[in-house]
Design a protein around this motif. Sequence first.
Motif, PDB file in Angstrom:
ATOM      1  N   SER A   1      -2.208 -39.460  -2.679  1.00  0.00           N
ATOM      2  CA  SER A   1      -2.293 -40.866  -2.048  1.00  0.00           C
ATOM      3  C   SER A   1      -3.832 -41.090  -1.914  1.00  0.00           C
TER       4      SER A   1
ATOM      5  N   GLU B   1       5.017 -54.058  -6.003  1.00  0.00           N
ATOM      6  CA  GLU B   1       3.828 -53.534  -5.093  1.00  0.00           C
ATOM      7  C   GLU B   1       3.183 -54.729  -4.508  1.00  0.00           C
TER       8      GLU B   1
ATOM      9  N   VAL C   1       9.302 -46.023  -1.603  1.00  0.00           N
ATOM     10  CA  VAL C   1       7.981 -46.072  -2.185  1.00  0.00           C
ATOM     11  C   VAL C   1       7.401 -44.756  -2.419  1.00  0.00           C
TER      12      VAL C   1
ATOM     13  N   LEU D   1       0.973 -46.213  -5.469  1.00  0.00           N
ATOM     14  CA  LEU D   1       0.251 -47.544  -4.912  1.00  0.00           C
ATOM     15  C   LEU D   1      -1.450 -47.383  -5.291  1.00  0.00           C
TER      16      LEU D   1
ATOM     17  N   ASN E   1      -1.023 -46.224   0.283  1.00  0.00           N
ATOM     18  CA  ASN E   1      -0.517 -46.717   1.266  1.00  0.00           C
ATOM     19  C   ASN E   1      -1.324 -46.643   2.580  1.00  0.00           C
TER      20      ASN E   1
ATOM     21  N   THR F   1      -0.669 -50.991   2.035  1.00  0.00           N
ATOM     22  CA  THR F   1       0.492 -51.492   1.675  1.00  0.00           C
ATOM     23  C   THR F   1       1.634 -51.582   2.814  1.00  0.00           C
TER      24      THR F   1
ATOM     25  N   VAL G   1       5.024 -55.576  -0.141  1.00  0.00           N
ATOM     26  CA  VAL G   1       4.173 -54.573  -0.011  1.00  0.00           C
ATOM     27  C   VAL G   1       3.015 -54.813  -0.281  1.00  0.00           C
ATOM     28  N   VAL G   2       1.878 -54.440  -0.559  1.00  0.00           N
ATOM     29  CA  VAL G   2       0.473 -55.083  -0.433  1.00  0.00           C
ATOM     30  C   VAL G   2       0.503 -56.237   0.174  1.00  0.00           C
TER      31      VAL G   2
ATOM     32  N   GLY H   1       5.359 -56.325  -1.875  1.00  0.00           N
ATOM     33  CA  GLY H   1       4.718 -55.834  -0.618  1.00  0.00           C
ATOM     34  C   GLY H   1       5.264 -56.887   0.126  1.00  0.00           C
TER      35      GLY H   1
ATOM     36  N   THR I   1       4.237 -43.231  -2.574  1.00  0.00           N
ATOM     37  CA  THR I   1       2.622 -43.757  -2.108  1.00  0.00           C
ATOM     38  C   THR I   1       1.678 -43.318  -3.139  1.00  0.00           C
TER      39      THR I   1
END
Length: 280
Positions: A205, A280, A138, A143, A147, A150, A16-17, A14, A140
């Motif tokens: 998602s 992530e 990525v 995740l 997202n 993220t 992401v995150v 991250g 989604t």
Amino acid sequence: MAERQQRQRRVGGGVVVGLVVCVGVGASGCAGSGAAAEDSRAAADPVQVLHRAADALVDAGSSKARTSMEMATGGTRVTIRGEGVYDYTRQLGRLKVLLPQDPAGTSEHRHITELLAPGALFMKNRGAGVPADKWVRVDTGTLSDGNLVTGGATDPYTAAEVLRGTRTATYVGSTEVGGTEVRHYRGTADLAVAAKGASKGVRQSLEAAAKGFATARVPFDVYLDDQGRIRKIRHRFSFVNGQRKGPVAVASTLLLYDFGARVDVRLPKDGDIYAGKIAE
């Protein structure tokens, strides 16, 4: 009710995150005798008005967008801002996201270019060893937040489809956003319910977010203009970050304007996508 919503929906075709963002709503206009009559009808069934939010965006076609995501961590409040355009019929968008300095102020602000597509997020200038001329892709749906958080900005159409899961809502009153008269609604949406009524490109998602967030319930404030188009929406998410024991509170705000703006988004070719693993 689900069948009715399904008939009403029209869908176009991250860090992401660590990045940890905003959106939506729609309403249907009616003939009437002024703002007072319109407000009265808007207040009559706000839940149904918000269930149709994403449809109003598809009708609008496209818009420009500004995003803001606030996250409190370690006693410090971090804000990530973005700006770009979005095509609601194709569910494609482009944002330039500005990362904040680190808490010590030792690193400069850095822009990440993000391309938003059904089921995918593409990032350029990602850093962390990724070549500057390469994109990171990525999925989604993989995740834990779908997202919504993220990328540091919530996909505008995904944010609107969150409102398909509105369980409770109230009409607050009329006000202005960016010089435009709008109707203000406040309520709570359920991500699991929203996923059931969402378009194919967004459903996975929202399903991931419903399972991955600390709670599937999302409080929101949203503002609609007289054509039912989203002008502003603020979601408050609660997610679990693996680096922290408790849930992290994130406020994602989205401003939409200049409807009908030209949107030219071209997704990267396979050869331009970085093949390394991105955490992530």
